[in-house]
Design a protein around this motif. Structure first.
Motif, PDB file in Angstrom:
ATOM      1  N   GLY A  36     -41.746 -52.778  -8.235  1.00 47.95           N
ATOM      2  CA  GLY A  36     -41.175 -54.105  -7.513  1.00 47.95           C
ATOM      3  C   GLY A  36     -40.708 -54.100  -6.196  1.00 47.95           C
TER       4      GLY A  36
ATOM      5  N   HIS B 197     -33.504 -56.873  -4.705  1.00 49.75           N
ATOM      6  CA  HIS B 197     -34.852 -56.902  -4.472  1.00 49.75           C
ATOM      7  C   HIS B 197     -35.574 -55.429  -4.184  1.00 49.75           C
ATOM      8  CE1 HIS B 197     -34.454 -61.124  -4.120  1.00 49.75           C
ATOM      9  NE2 HIS B 197     -33.564 -61.090  -3.012  1.00 49.75           N
ATOM     10  N   GLY B 198     -34.877 -54.366  -4.655  1.00 49.87           N
ATOM     11  CA  GLY B 198     -35.415 -53.195  -4.421  1.00 49.87           C
ATOM     12  C   GLY B 198     -34.643 -52.128  -3.495  1.00 49.87           C
TER      13      GLY B 198
ATOM     14  N   GLU C 181     -34.383 -64.754  -6.367  1.00 47.86           N
ATOM     15  CA  GLU C 181     -34.529 -64.759  -7.690  1.00 47.86           C
ATOM     16  C   GLU C 181     -34.344 -65.928  -8.528  1.00 47.86           C
ATOM     17  OE1 GLU C 181     -32.453 -60.559  -9.366  1.00 47.86           O
ATOM     18  OE2 GLU C 181     -31.855 -61.262  -7.362  1.00 47.86           O
TER      19      GLU C 181
ATOM     20  N   GLU D  13     -29.735 -58.002 -11.443  1.00 44.12           N
ATOM     21  CA  GLU D  13     -28.990 -56.717 -11.376  1.00 44.12           C
ATOM     22  C   GLU D  13     -27.643 -57.427 -10.829  1.00 44.12           C
ATOM     23  OE1 GLU D  13     -31.922 -54.745 -12.562  1.00 44.12           O
ATOM     24  OE2 GLU D  13     -30.194 -53.697 -11.986  1.00 44.12           O
TER      25      GLU D  13
ATOM     26  N   ASP E 216     -38.717 -63.865  -6.268  1.00 43.53           N
ATOM     27  CA  ASP E 216     -38.838 -62.535  -6.716  1.00 43.53           C
ATOM     28  C   ASP E 216     -38.835 -62.535  -8.243  1.00 43.53           C
ATOM     29  OD1 ASP E 216     -38.367 -60.016  -7.505  1.00 43.53           O
ATOM     30  OD2 ASP E 216     -37.048 -59.259  -5.999  1.00 43.53           O
TER      31      ASP E 216
ATOM     32  N   VAL F  57     -39.628 -60.121 -10.034  1.00 45.82           N
ATOM     33  CA  VAL F  57     -39.993 -58.815 -10.972  1.00 45.82           C
ATOM     34  C   VAL F  57     -39.213 -58.741 -12.131  1.00 45.82           C
ATOM     35  CG1 VAL F  57     -39.399 -56.196 -10.498  1.00 45.82           C
ATOM     36  CG2 VAL F  57     -40.193 -57.655  -8.425  1.00 45.82           C
TER      37      VAL F  57
ATOM     38  N   LYS G  25     -42.297 -54.953 -12.774  1.00 46.64           N
ATOM     39  CA  LYS G  25     -41.609 -54.571 -14.468  1.00 46.64           C
ATOM     40  C   LYS G  25     -42.562 -54.623 -15.527  1.00 46.64           C
ATOM     41  CE  LYS G  25     -37.010 -54.004 -13.113  1.00 46.64           C
ATOM     42  NZ  LYS G  25     -35.980 -54.767 -12.167  1.00 46.64           N
TER      43      LYS G  25
HETATM   44  C1  PLP Z   1     -35.923 -54.204 -10.535  1.00 46.84           C
HETATM   45  C2  PLP Z   1     -36.204 -55.278  -9.403  1.00 46.84           C
HETATM   46  C3  PLP Z   1     -36.753 -54.817  -8.338  1.00 46.84           C
HETATM   47  C4  PLP Z   1     -37.361 -53.614  -7.730  1.00 46.84           C
HETATM   48  O1  PLP Z   1     -38.276 -53.110  -8.884  1.00 46.84           O
HETATM   49  P1  PLP Z   1     -38.693 -51.469  -8.576  1.00 46.84           P
HETATM   50  O2  PLP Z   1     -39.888 -51.354  -9.462  1.00 46.84           O
HETATM   51  O3  PLP Z   1     -37.579 -50.693  -9.339  1.00 46.84           O
HETATM   52  O4  PLP Z   1     -38.779 -51.066  -7.338  1.00 46.84           O
HETATM   53  C5  PLP Z   1     -36.869 -56.023  -7.343  1.00 46.84           C
HETATM   54  N1  PLP Z   1     -36.682 -57.269  -7.747  1.00 46.84           N
HETATM   55  C6  PLP Z   1     -35.942 -57.572  -8.900  1.00 46.84           C
HETATM   56  C7  PLP Z   1     -35.521 -58.755  -9.221  1.00 46.84           C
HETATM   57  C8  PLP Z   1     -35.690 -56.661  -9.918  1.00 46.84           C
HETATM   58  O5  PLP Z   1     -35.094 -56.860 -10.892  1.00 46.84           O
END
Ligand code: PLP
Length: 386
Positions: A104, A132-133, A181, A186, A214, A216, A243
């Motif tokens: 992500g 975002h990471g 998002e 998180e 985002d 992810v 993810k």
């Molecule tokens: C988990 C997450 C990330 C980061 O992903 P990683 O694979 O852990 O680097 C980025 N953005 C969102 C919205 C996430 O939930």
């Protein structure tokens, strides 16, 4: 071998351990080294959407491992090409190009660089409580976790999530991109209010900034749509994925609209990105989600789950929110003791900030398994003082 002892001594120490050694999984359940099983509502933080040891994904990985695991981006590859075509098939027609990576945070890094590349601008606008990471670029647009790691990427402004007026004030002619998002994961499971993303899109268009969504955590049917932005009827310029994408195999992507055009060779890259093994796993994930009509299935299962959770009569519950099978239960006290109590009852759940109990179960979780989850949560929360 004592995994807890070795990891306790020799891992970096960045993870607060849960006191459990997991060795196997199947569907929505995982098993510890003593053979005890748990209903997994962590799901590898939303990775295990198609379930642990999904037979279709396992078979795809085995077959591809025997053929070709790695193939640099400078060569074409059959499995990668097929996957890109399949992935774009799940997007509106305006999306035409994909950058493949492995996580992500890498997807977000890619999106931020691509936004600077296309706009020639440097600024970014992001939301408070957004995540975002952990790498420097992604961390710079993230709200928490930044302290102690400055200086970060300059030119980032954070605005309250859900407030269009704050976007009006923050996005200007130096903004390369706004990153948001659809449901902040998180940051506490906060759903974008109705109309917010459409306003965000309009403001970006008007000012010439790009809109990065985002996905992810929300992508691949988690919230009951293939991708969460589709629920709001918007068309972002860039979408970040990871993810659940690879069924557990590390994989990420940036999906881009045709209007952005192609990037010049050499401006970005990834050694592992788009490797055939991950692409084979990800193809099996898409096939499986389609076969199970997962967006509709998630809407149905999620609606029932929310109904049952909202019926729990426990004063410690402040709010139940989320979409699909992405659930946040906000408590009036700290969540950690409840996570421990649930674990002791055979249910794994996670936190989203200090007071939110979050559920990200595999999307394959059955209705009776969800009933077990609700019963466990109810038992644990009803006994709580406020
Ligand atoms: C988990 C997450 C990330 C980061 O992903 P990683 O694979 O852990 O680097 C980025 N953005 C969102 C919205 C996430 O939930």
């Amino acid at each position: 071998m004592d995994a807890a002892m070795i990891e306790g001594r020799h891992e970096s120490g960045i993870y607060a351990k849960r006191g459990l050694t997991l060795v196997a999984g199947s569907g929505a359940r995982v098993m510890d080294e003593e053979g005890r099983t748990y209903l997994d509502c962590i799901g590898g933080h939303g990775v295990a959407s198609v379930g642990h040891a999904n037979p279709d994904v396992v078979a795809a990985i085995q077959e591809q491992a025997n053929r070709l695991i790695t193939c640099p981006g400078s060569f074409h590859n059959d499995v990668r090409a097929r996957y890109i075509e399949r992935l774009l098939g799940r997007f509106p027609r305006s999306f035409r190009r994909v950058f493949l990576c492995n996580s992500g945070t890498e997807a977000v890094e890619g999106a931020l660089k691509i936004a600077r590349y296309h706009t020639g601008r440097t600024g970014f606008v992001a939301a408070k409580r957004g995540f975002h990471g952990r790498t420097f670029g992604a961390l710079s647009v993230t709200w928490n976790h930044r302290q102690g790691f400055e200086p970060l990427v300059p030119g980032v402004r954070h605005v309250p999530f859900g407030d269009p007026a704050a976007l009006e004030a923050a996005i200007d002619h130096d903004t390369a991109a706004l990153i948001l998002e659809v449901v902040q994961g998180e940051g506490g499971v906060h759903v974008a209010p109705a109309g917010y993303l459409a306003r965000a899109e309009a403001i970006c268009r008007e000012r010439g900034a790009l809109l990065v969504i985002d996905e992810v955590q929300t992508g691949f049917a988690r919230i009951g749509e293939w991708f969460a932005f589709q629920r709001d009827g918007i068309e972002p310029d860039l979408v970040c994925l990871a993810k659940a994408m690879g069924g557990g195999v590390p994989m990420g992507a940036v999906v881009m609209t045709e209007a952005l055009g192609a990037l010049r060779p050499g401006v970005h890259g990834s050694t592992f990105g788009g490797n055939p093994l991950a692409c084979a796993a990800a193809s099996a994930v898409l096939d499986y989600l389609e076969k199970e009509q997962m967006p509709e299935t998630v809407r149905r299962r999620g609606a029932k789950l929310f109904e049952h959770l909202r019926a729990i009569d426990a004063p410690v519950i402040r709010d139940v929110r989320g979409l699909g099978l992405m659930v946040g239960i906000e408590l009036r006290t700290r969540v950690t003791p409840f996570l421990k109590a649930l674990q002791d009852r055979g249910i794994l759940a996670l936190a989203a900030g200090p007071t939110v109990l979050r559920l990200l179960p595999p999307l394959v979780i059955s209705e009776s398994e969800l009933d077990e989850v609700v019963a466990g949560i109810s038992a644990v929360l009803k006994g709580a003082g406020v």
